[in-house]
Scaffold this motif. Structure first.
Motif, short mmCIF file in Angstrom:
data_model
loop_
_atom_site.label_atom_id
_atom_site.label_comp_id
_atom_site.label_asym_id
_atom_site.label_seq_id
_atom_site.Cartn_x
_atom_site.Cartn_y
_atom_site.Cartn_z
N ALA A 198 0.82 -1.21 0.00
CA ALA A 198 0.00 0.00 0.00
C ALA A 198 0.86 1.26 0.00
CB ALA A 198 -0.92 -0.01 1.22
N ASP A 199 0.21 2.37 -0.32
CA ASP A 199 0.84 3.70 -0.23
C ASP A 199 2.14 3.78 -1.02
OD1 ASP A 199 -1.22 4.52 1.50
OD2 ASP A 199 -0.14 3.72 3.23
N ALA A 200 2.15 3.16 -2.20
CA ALA A 200 3.30 3.23 -3.11
C ALA A 200 4.57 2.67 -2.49
CB ALA A 200 3.54 4.67 -3.58
N ARG A 201 4.45 1.76 -1.51
CA ARG A 201 5.64 1.14 -0.93
C ARG A 201 6.29 0.21 -1.95
NH1 ARG A 201 2.21 1.03 3.88
NH2 ARG A 201 3.06 2.53 5.37
N ARG A 234 11.17 9.46 9.54
CA ARG A 234 10.66 8.08 9.52
C ARG A 234 10.73 7.48 10.92
NH1 ARG A 234 14.29 4.90 5.41
NH2 ARG A 234 15.72 6.66 5.24
N ARG A 250 7.94 -0.03 -9.26
CA ARG A 250 8.33 1.11 -8.42
C ARG A 250 9.82 1.11 -8.16
NH1 ARG A 250 3.39 -0.08 -4.14
NH2 ARG A 250 1.68 0.52 -5.54
N ASN A 288 9.61 2.68 5.89
CA ASN A 288 8.71 2.77 4.75
C ASN A 288 8.54 1.40 4.10
OD1 ASN A 288 6.98 4.07 2.96
ND2 ASN A 288 8.62 4.58 1.53
N GLU A 290 6.18 -2.19 3.86
CA GLU A 290 4.88 -2.81 4.13
C GLU A 290 5.09 -3.94 5.14
OE1 GLU A 290 0.93 -3.18 4.06
OE2 GLU A 290 1.95 -1.77 2.70
#
Length: 379
Positions: A198-201, A234, A250, A288, A290
């Motif tokens: 999720a969230d462009a991880r 972070r 990505r 960062n 998942e």
């Protein structure tokens, strides 16, 4: 006139020089005449077939790895950890609901005692129906970036091959599960494959936020305000890079291979960590990631990096056992000094030196679907 096989090889090499993208694809593997019998001491694995409800192949693409119905797994393959790798593959197939829909990407070292060509033959002899591809990892790609570690095995260039999966694997492969060679999977790997990022991880892995994160970097790192502020925005947690789900789209778009290399280059100038290939991943991704269920990496079963003492399982369910650390189950079993949990690895071991059959060497190997690629070194 050149013999047919030699002519084919020469033609392939000419094409490589004329069209040199990242690696030279399409070099076919032919049987060798070298004495490789020492490596062919494995029993053939049982034939594992898809169960009901498995996906049907959705494409007849010329590249078998481009079938979107496949689960992709990347592993390294070398003579030192060969026995572990074979056991890991066996465990995946044994517990998979759709074993024929799993595709393995094996990365082999260029100058390993067992050549990539021999390793290809060996894998095919053990798993005749396996979908796989072998890539040659050129060690000069990373050798000048590696610094000394607390354990020599951690300095093996092949440990860094995971950094280059986005460049090595076919561009149609947009997601891959990376597994170390010292694991066994005791659950359906498709469950891990389906974990959403999720969230462009970019990566997913079990996180261990109770671990002392500061110990993975030197005082020189933490005392430098410019370096330590990399974690300022972070909440970093330790994660083990031996089991990861990676979004390669990505990864490529973000040029994460270069980001990792930048930290490795700095490490050569200033000692900011001690532990091999893990810290650069932490520097780039920690905080960062998942968070995947801990059941997918019961790690540390090999003990620490110095003594390799026996350890017990973490509380909770288990889907993957990981002998990270100095102690390896096949070594301890051979030495007649196994840890209790090493017995859980033993059923997947296909190393059977007393059952070597002459047909393994005399078989007429077919390699129409097995290709060898070359990792580029410009990176």
């Amino acid at each position: 006139m050149l013999p047919l096989r030699l002519s084919a090889v020469v033609s392939s090499l000419i094409l490589c020089f004329l069209f040199p993208p990242f690696f030279c694809l399409g070099i076919r593997s032919f049987p060798t005449t070298e004495d490789d019998s020492a490596f062919f001491q494995y029993a053939e694995a049982p034939e594992y077939r898809n169960g009901a409800g498995c996906p049907v192949s959705l494409t007849r693409n010329a590249l078998p790895s481009c079938d979107p119905s496949l689960v992709h797994i990347a592993m390294t393959l070398d003579s030192g950890y060969l026995r572990g790798s074979i056991a890991a593959v066996h465990s995946v197939l044994r517990h998979s609901s759709c074993p024929e829909s799993v595709f393995f990407h094996f990365v082999a070292a260029e100058f390993d005692p067992a050549s990539p060509r021999v390793l290809t033959r060996l894998v095919r002899s053990i798993f005749p129906s396996l979908n796989f591809k072998v890539y040659i990892f050129r060690e000069d790609t990373v050798i000048n970036l590696i610094s000394s570690s607390i354990r020599q095995a951690l300095e093996n260039p092949l440990n860094y091959a995971r950094n280059y999966l986005g460049d090595m694997l076919d561009t149609c492969v947009d997601r891959v599960i990376y597994l170390d060679s010292d694991v066994v999977v005791v659950d359906d790997v498709r469950k891990l494959w389906r974990v959403p990022l999720a969230d462009a991880r970019v990566i997913g892995a079990p996180e261990y936020c109770h671990a002392n994160f500061t110990k993975y970097f030197t005082d020189e790192f933490w005392n430098d305000p410019l370096l330590s502020r990399v974690f300022a925005s972070r909440k970093p947690c330790y994660f083990n890079t031996g089991v990861m789900v990676m979004d390669l789209v990505r990864w490529r778009e973000g040029n994460y291979r270069k980001r990792i290399e930048n930290w490795m280059e700095l490490q050569r100038k200033k000692r900011i960590y001690e532990l091999g290939s893990l810290p650069p991943f932490l520097l780039v991704f920690a905080g960062n990631v998942e968070a995947i269920d801990h059941r997918w990496n019961q790690h540390g079963l090999g003990g620490d990096n110095v003594n390799g003492v026996c350890r017990s399982l973490h509380p909770g369910p288990v889907s993957l056992l990981h002998w990270s650390g100095k102690g390896k189950p096949w070594v301890r079993l051979d030495e007649k000094k196994p840890c209790p949990l090493d017995r859980l690895w033993e059923p997947y071991d296909l190393y059977k030196p007393k059952q070597v059959r002459d047909r393994v060497r005399d078989q007429n190997w077919g390699f129409s679907s097995i290709w060898v690629g070359y990792a580029h070194d410009l990176l």
